[in-house]
Scaffold this motif. Structure first.
Motif, PDB file in Angstrom:
ATOM      1  N   ARG A 104       1.227  84.376  -4.285  1.00  0.00           N
ATOM      2  CA  ARG A 104       0.237  83.442  -4.839  1.00  0.00           C
ATOM      3  C   ARG A 104       0.409  82.064  -4.206  1.00  0.00           C
ATOM      4  NH1 ARG A 104       1.279  82.549 -10.581  1.00  0.00           N
ATOM      5  NH2 ARG A 104      -0.546  81.176 -10.451  1.00  0.00           N
ATOM      6  N   ALA A 105       1.654  81.653  -4.033  1.00  0.00           N
ATOM      7  CA  ALA A 105       1.923  80.335  -3.450  1.00  0.00           C
ATOM      8  C   ALA A 105       1.409  80.247  -2.019  1.00  0.00           C
ATOM      9  CB  ALA A 105       3.418  80.036  -3.506  1.00  0.00           C
ATOM     10  N   VAL A 106       1.553  81.321  -1.257  1.00  0.00           N
ATOM     11  CA  VAL A 106       1.025  81.337   0.111  1.00  0.00           C
ATOM     12  C   VAL A 106      -0.474  81.072   0.088  1.00  0.00           C
ATOM     13  CG1 VAL A 106       0.614  82.756   2.153  1.00  0.00           C
ATOM     14  CG2 VAL A 106       2.831  82.856   1.004  1.00  0.00           C
ATOM     15  N   HIS A 107      -1.192  81.729  -0.813  1.00  0.00           N
ATOM     16  CA  HIS A 107      -2.644  81.558  -0.875  1.00  0.00           C
ATOM     17  C   HIS A 107      -3.036  80.167  -1.362  1.00  0.00           C
ATOM     18  CE1 HIS A 107      -4.252  85.570   0.146  1.00  0.00           C
ATOM     19  NE2 HIS A 107      -3.017  85.940  -0.132  1.00  0.00           N
ATOM     20  N   LYS A 108      -2.216  79.568  -2.216  1.00  0.00           N
ATOM     21  CA  LYS A 108      -2.484  78.205  -2.665  1.00  0.00           C
ATOM     22  C   LYS A 108      -2.448  77.212  -1.504  1.00  0.00           C
ATOM     23  CE  LYS A 108      -2.797  77.804  -7.294  1.00  0.00           C
ATOM     24  NZ  LYS A 108      -3.692  76.891  -8.055  1.00  0.00           N
ATOM     25  N   ALA A 109      -1.662  77.528  -0.474  1.00  0.00           N
ATOM     26  CA  ALA A 109      -1.412  76.586   0.621  1.00  0.00           C
ATOM     27  C   ALA A 109      -2.307  76.811   1.830  1.00  0.00           C
ATOM     28  CB  ALA A 109       0.059  76.678   1.041  1.00  0.00           C
ATOM     29  N   LEU A 110      -3.351  77.601   1.717  1.00  0.00           N
ATOM     30  CA  LEU A 110      -4.138  77.990   2.886  1.00  0.00           C
ATOM     31  C   LEU A 110      -4.832  76.820   3.570  1.00  0.00           C
ATOM     32  CD1 LEU A 110      -5.716  81.394   1.777  1.00  0.00           C
ATOM     33  CD2 LEU A 110      -3.779  80.998   3.310  1.00  0.00           C
ATOM     34  N   ARG A 111      -5.004  75.702   2.899  1.00  0.00           N
ATOM     35  CA  ARG A 111      -5.648  74.561   3.529  1.00  0.00           C
ATOM     36  C   ARG A 111      -4.685  73.750   4.393  1.00  0.00           C
ATOM     37  NH1 ARG A 111      -9.677  71.362  -0.449  1.00  0.00           N
ATOM     38  NH2 ARG A 111      -9.909  70.177   1.499  1.00  0.00           N
ATOM     39  N   ALA A 112      -3.424  74.086   4.372  1.00  0.00           N
ATOM     40  CA  ALA A 112      -2.453  73.379   5.208  1.00  0.00           C
ATOM     41  C   ALA A 112      -2.673  73.715   6.675  1.00  0.00           C
ATOM     42  CB  ALA A 112      -1.029  73.759   4.798  1.00  0.00           C
ATOM     43  N   ASP A 113      -2.267  72.810   7.561  1.00  0.00           N
ATOM     44  CA  ASP A 113      -2.350  73.084   8.996  1.00  0.00           C
ATOM     45  C   ASP A 113      -1.398  74.197   9.397  1.00  0.00           C
ATOM     46  OD1 ASP A 113      -4.177  71.063   9.172  1.00  0.00           O
ATOM     47  OD2 ASP A 113      -2.966  69.741  10.422  1.00  0.00           O
ATOM     48  N   ASN A 114      -0.250  74.261   8.743  1.00  0.00           N
ATOM     49  CA  ASN A 114       0.766  75.279   9.018  1.00  0.00           C
ATOM     50  C   ASN A 114       1.372  75.719   7.692  1.00  0.00           C
ATOM     51  OD1 ASN A 114       0.910  74.620  12.070  1.00  0.00           O
ATOM     52  ND2 ASN A 114       1.448  72.670  11.114  1.00  0.00           N
ATOM     53  N   VAL A 115       1.662  77.016   7.573  1.00  0.00           N
ATOM     54  CA  VAL A 115       2.312  77.548   6.378  1.00  0.00           C
ATOM     55  C   VAL A 115       3.553  78.320   6.812  1.00  0.00           C
ATOM     56  CG1 VAL A 115       2.109  79.017   4.342  1.00  0.00           C
ATOM     57  CG2 VAL A 115       0.112  77.734   5.152  1.00  0.00           C
ATOM     58  N   LEU A 116       4.721  77.865   6.352  1.00  0.00           N
ATOM     59  CA  LEU A 116       5.997  78.493   6.658  1.00  0.00           C
ATOM     60  C   LEU A 116       6.614  79.018   5.367  1.00  0.00           C
ATOM     61  CD1 LEU A 116       7.541  75.692   8.949  1.00  0.00           C
ATOM     62  CD2 LEU A 116       5.980  77.535   9.612  1.00  0.00           C
ATOM     63  N   ALA A 117       7.543  79.959   5.501  1.00  0.00           N
ATOM     64  CA  ALA A 117       8.288  80.459   4.352  1.00  0.00           C
ATOM     65  C   ALA A 117       9.736  80.005   4.478  1.00  0.00           C
ATOM     66  CB  ALA A 117       8.218  81.978   4.273  1.00  0.00           C
ATOM     67  N   GLY A 118      10.218  79.318   3.458  1.00  0.00           N
ATOM     68  CA  GLY A 118      11.580  78.802   3.476  1.00  0.00           C
ATOM     69  C   GLY A 118      12.401  79.361   2.333  1.00  0.00           C
ATOM     70  N   ALA A 119      13.690  79.433   2.556  1.00  0.00           N
ATOM     71  CA  ALA A 119      14.630  79.878   1.528  1.00  0.00           C
ATOM     72  C   ALA A 119      15.998  79.285   1.869  1.00  0.00           C
ATOM     73  CB  ALA A 119      14.692  81.408   1.478  1.00  0.00           C
ATOM     74  N   LEU A 120      16.959  79.528   1.033  1.00  0.00           N
ATOM     75  CA  LEU A 120      18.309  79.057   1.335  1.00  0.00           C
ATOM     76  C   LEU A 120      18.798  79.642   2.656  1.00  0.00           C
ATOM     77  CD1 LEU A 120      19.961  79.469  -2.198  1.00  0.00           C
ATOM     78  CD2 LEU A 120      19.074  77.356  -1.192  1.00  0.00           C
ATOM     79  N   ILE A 121      18.431  80.899   2.919  1.00  0.00           N
ATOM     80  CA  ILE A 121      19.022  81.600   4.054  1.00  0.00           C
ATOM     81  C   ILE A 121      18.498  81.128   5.403  1.00  0.00           C
ATOM     82  CG2 ILE A 121      19.617  83.634   2.695  1.00  0.00           C
ATOM     83  CD1 ILE A 121      17.189  85.058   3.850  1.00  0.00           C
ATOM     84  N   ASN A 122      17.357  80.417   5.431  1.00  0.00           N
ATOM     85  CA  ASN A 122      16.836  79.948   6.725  1.00  0.00           C
ATOM     86  C   ASN A 122      16.539  78.448   6.731  1.00  0.00           C
ATOM     87  OD1 ASN A 122      14.421  79.695   5.282  1.00  0.00           O
ATOM     88  ND2 ASN A 122      13.163  80.576   6.910  1.00  0.00           N
ATOM     89  N   ALA A 123      17.172  77.698   5.858  1.00  0.00           N
ATOM     90  CA  ALA A 123      16.794  76.297   5.643  1.00  0.00           C
ATOM     91  C   ALA A 123      16.837  75.465   6.917  1.00  0.00           C
ATOM     92  CB  ALA A 123      17.689  75.679   4.567  1.00  0.00           C
ATOM     93  N   ALA A 124      17.916  75.553   7.678  1.00  0.00           N
ATOM     94  CA  ALA A 124      18.040  74.728   8.885  1.00  0.00           C
ATOM     95  C   ALA A 124      16.978  75.092   9.906  1.00  0.00           C
ATOM     96  CB  ALA A 124      19.435  74.875   9.484  1.00  0.00           C
ATOM     97  N   ALA A 125      16.752  76.384  10.120  1.00  0.00           N
ATOM     98  CA  ALA A 125      15.747  76.827  11.090  1.00  0.00           C
ATOM     99  C   ALA A 125      14.351  76.437  10.638  1.00  0.00           C
ATOM    100  CB  ALA A 125      15.840  78.339  11.283  1.00  0.00           C
ATOM    101  N   CYS A 126      14.078  76.547   9.350  1.00  0.00           N
ATOM    102  CA  CYS A 126      12.762  76.199   8.812  1.00  0.00           C
ATOM    103  C   CYS A 126      12.513  74.693   8.949  1.00  0.00           C
ATOM    104  CB  CYS A 126      12.680  76.632   7.355  1.00  0.00           C
ATOM    105  SG  CYS A 126      11.037  76.490   6.635  1.00  0.00           S
ATOM    106  N   ALA A 127      13.522  73.895   8.646  1.00  0.00           N
ATOM    107  CA  ALA A 127      13.390  72.445   8.788  1.00  0.00           C
ATOM    108  C   ALA A 127      13.127  72.068  10.241  1.00  0.00           C
ATOM    109  CB  ALA A 127      14.655  71.761   8.275  1.00  0.00           C
TER     110      ALA A 127
END
Length: 236
Positions: A104-127
């Motif tokens: 649901r959160a992914v669909h809420k963000a569809l107007r963004a220029d870019n949509v990424l998925a972040g979590a504790l396990i990929n925080a540095a790479a996502c940042a």
């Protein structure tokens, strides 16, 4: 660079995302599972909001995956546990995924220029990827049902910490983001304790998914950054 943090999917307004990079956070467990699935070789993840939509979009060769209230959906191939998304199961397969809050959160963000998925396990790479995209950033905590989830706020704080460490520009953070940064700074040596003690962590442990907490608590263990391209989430 401006960073704002939204506490739950129900608080998200579409105009908050315009001309920004959105990072969707659902530590327990949707975004952690997306990262794990792509790392295991899945060709892509199709995030959908409803069970009916998932069944309708399913094609031969696809895997149906998802949960409602932390439980695998009846008749689906997979639930939402990272442990299920092994190379033997998902390599070169498309996954149609629906979860209580994360998709649901992914669909809420569809107007963004870019949509990424972040979590504790990929925080540095996502940042790192978010900085390279050169946009202001919205961190959307998916939450639990209709409420704020502590583990997502913790991850938002971690992401802000990583963004501050690598950004060459001045960073402005909203008040909620500053509070989440403080939460992370006060908890960085006891991540697993926080996940075990939060409401979602207790629920997952009660349902027999305690091992998921251990996997989702491994800070910066993955270099994979899921990114929405068209309708599909792929490795960025």
């Amino acid at each position: 660079m401006e960073i704002i943090v939204i506490s739950s999917v129900n608080e998200a307004q579409s105009d908050c995302f315009t001309h920004r990079t959105a990072i969707i956070i659902d530590v327990l467990r949707a975004t952690s599972t997306m990262i794990t699935a792509l790392q295991a070789g899945a060709s892509g993840i199709y995030p959908v909001e409803t069970v009916l939509e998932a069944r309708t979009l399913h094609r031969e060769g696809d895997l149906l995956a998802g949960e409602r209230f932390c439980r695998k959906i009846p008749g689906f191939d997979l639930g939402n546990s990272p442990e299920e998304f092994t190379p033997e199961t998902v390599k070169n397969r498309r996954i149609v995924l629906t979860t209580t809050n994360g998709t649901r959160a992914v669909h809420k963000a569809l107007r963004a220029d870019n949509v990424l998925a972040g979590a504790l396990i990929n925080a540095a790479a996502c940042a790192k990827m978010a900085v390279e995209l050169r946009r202001d950033i919205v961190l959307l905590c998916a939450g639990s049902h209709n409420d704020f989830a502590l583990e997502d706020g913790l991850c938002a704080g971690l992401l802000i910490d990583r963004l501050k460490a690598i950004s060459s520009s001045q960073i402005e953070i909203d008040d909620f983001g500053s509070a989440m940064l403080g939460l992370y700074k006060n908890s960085e040596d006891r991540i697993m304790d926080l996940l075990s003690g939060c409401a979602t962590g207790k629920r997952l442990t009660k349902l027999g998914h305690g091992r998921d907490l251990e996997r989702c608590a491994q800070v910066d263990s993955s270099l994979v950054v899921p990114r929405l391209l068209g309708d599909m989430i792929v490795q960025g």
